[in-house]
Write an enzyme that holds these catalytic residues in place. Structure first.
Site, mmCIF file in Angstrom:
data_model
loop_
_atom_site.group_PDB
_atom_site.id
_atom_site.type_symbol
_atom_site.label_atom_id
_atom_site.label_comp_id
_atom_site.label_asym_id
_atom_site.label_seq_id
_atom_site.Cartn_x
_atom_site.Cartn_y
_atom_site.Cartn_z
ATOM 1 N N HIS A 125 -10.538 -0.174 -10.969
ATOM 2 C CA HIS A 125 -10.107 1.523 -11.034
ATOM 3 C C HIS A 125 -9.591 2.149 -11.830
ATOM 4 C CE1 HIS A 125 -6.003 0.410 -9.972
ATOM 5 N NE2 HIS A 125 -6.086 -0.231 -9.084
ATOM 6 N N CYS A 142 -4.972 -5.548 -8.339
ATOM 7 C CA CYS A 142 -6.484 -5.313 -9.189
ATOM 8 C C CYS A 142 -6.745 -4.630 -10.022
ATOM 9 C CB CYS A 142 -6.732 -3.077 -9.061
ATOM 10 S SG CYS A 142 -6.922 -2.855 -6.565
#
Length: 167
Positions: A125, A142
């Site tokens: 992301h 992430c």
């Protein structure tokens, strides 16, 4: 005559409205297919490949505890191993995001064996408005890039693309 002036004014308003506004975060990509993604955790780098040809490299930031494979929910580690890009979120609070199918069956079995929850929601992301100034490894597991880079990745990488995350 009034009718033509009203029509001309409406056309002018429509033209002006289409010219303004922020640029779209959705980009197009017409290059070679991304056949696989490789993340090198130690180097903090992600490469997009078309078979044996490197298409693009990106510097990345990882989970706040970047060493070792993700073991359980809340450990802030980025997983290691072979996964698949399996979803996308155009409305992510991190600008844009594409999902990784962690936990796989082996991850689930390891967590169950140890009495842990394996965690989930692992994505590649952007930063979104809240993390524009983030430094170092700051995610909860992430893989993060800049918003502008995420726009390119989002356009280039399709669901079903394999991703290998190396230590």
């Amino acid at each position: 005559m009034i009718f033509f002036r009203v029509v001309a004014a409406l056309v002018l308003v429509a033209v002006l409205a289409s010219c303004g506004g922020p640029p779209s975060k959705f980009r197009t990509y017409k290059g070679p297919e991304v056949t696989h993604v490789v993340v090198y955790k130690t180097a903090r780098r992600m490469d997009l490949w078309h078979y044996n040809r490197l298409l693009r490299s990106f510097d990345v930031q990882l989970g706040g505890n970047p060493f070792g494979h993700k073991q359980h929910e809340g450990d802030r580690r980025t997983p290691e191993g072979d996964y698949i890009i399996d979803r996308r979120n155009p409305n992510s609070r991190f600008h844009l995001s594409i999902g990784i199918d962690y936990p796989n069956e082996a991850d689930k079995a390891r967590a169950e064996e140890n009495g842990w929850k394996p965690g989930g929601d692992i994505f590649i992301h952007g930063r979104g408005p809240r993390f524009q100034q983030a430094r170092g490894d700051w995610t909860d597991g992430c893989i993060a890039v800049t918003d502008r880079e995420m726009e390119d990745i989002y356009a280039m990488v399709r669901d079903g693309t394999p991703i290998r995350i190396l230590p």
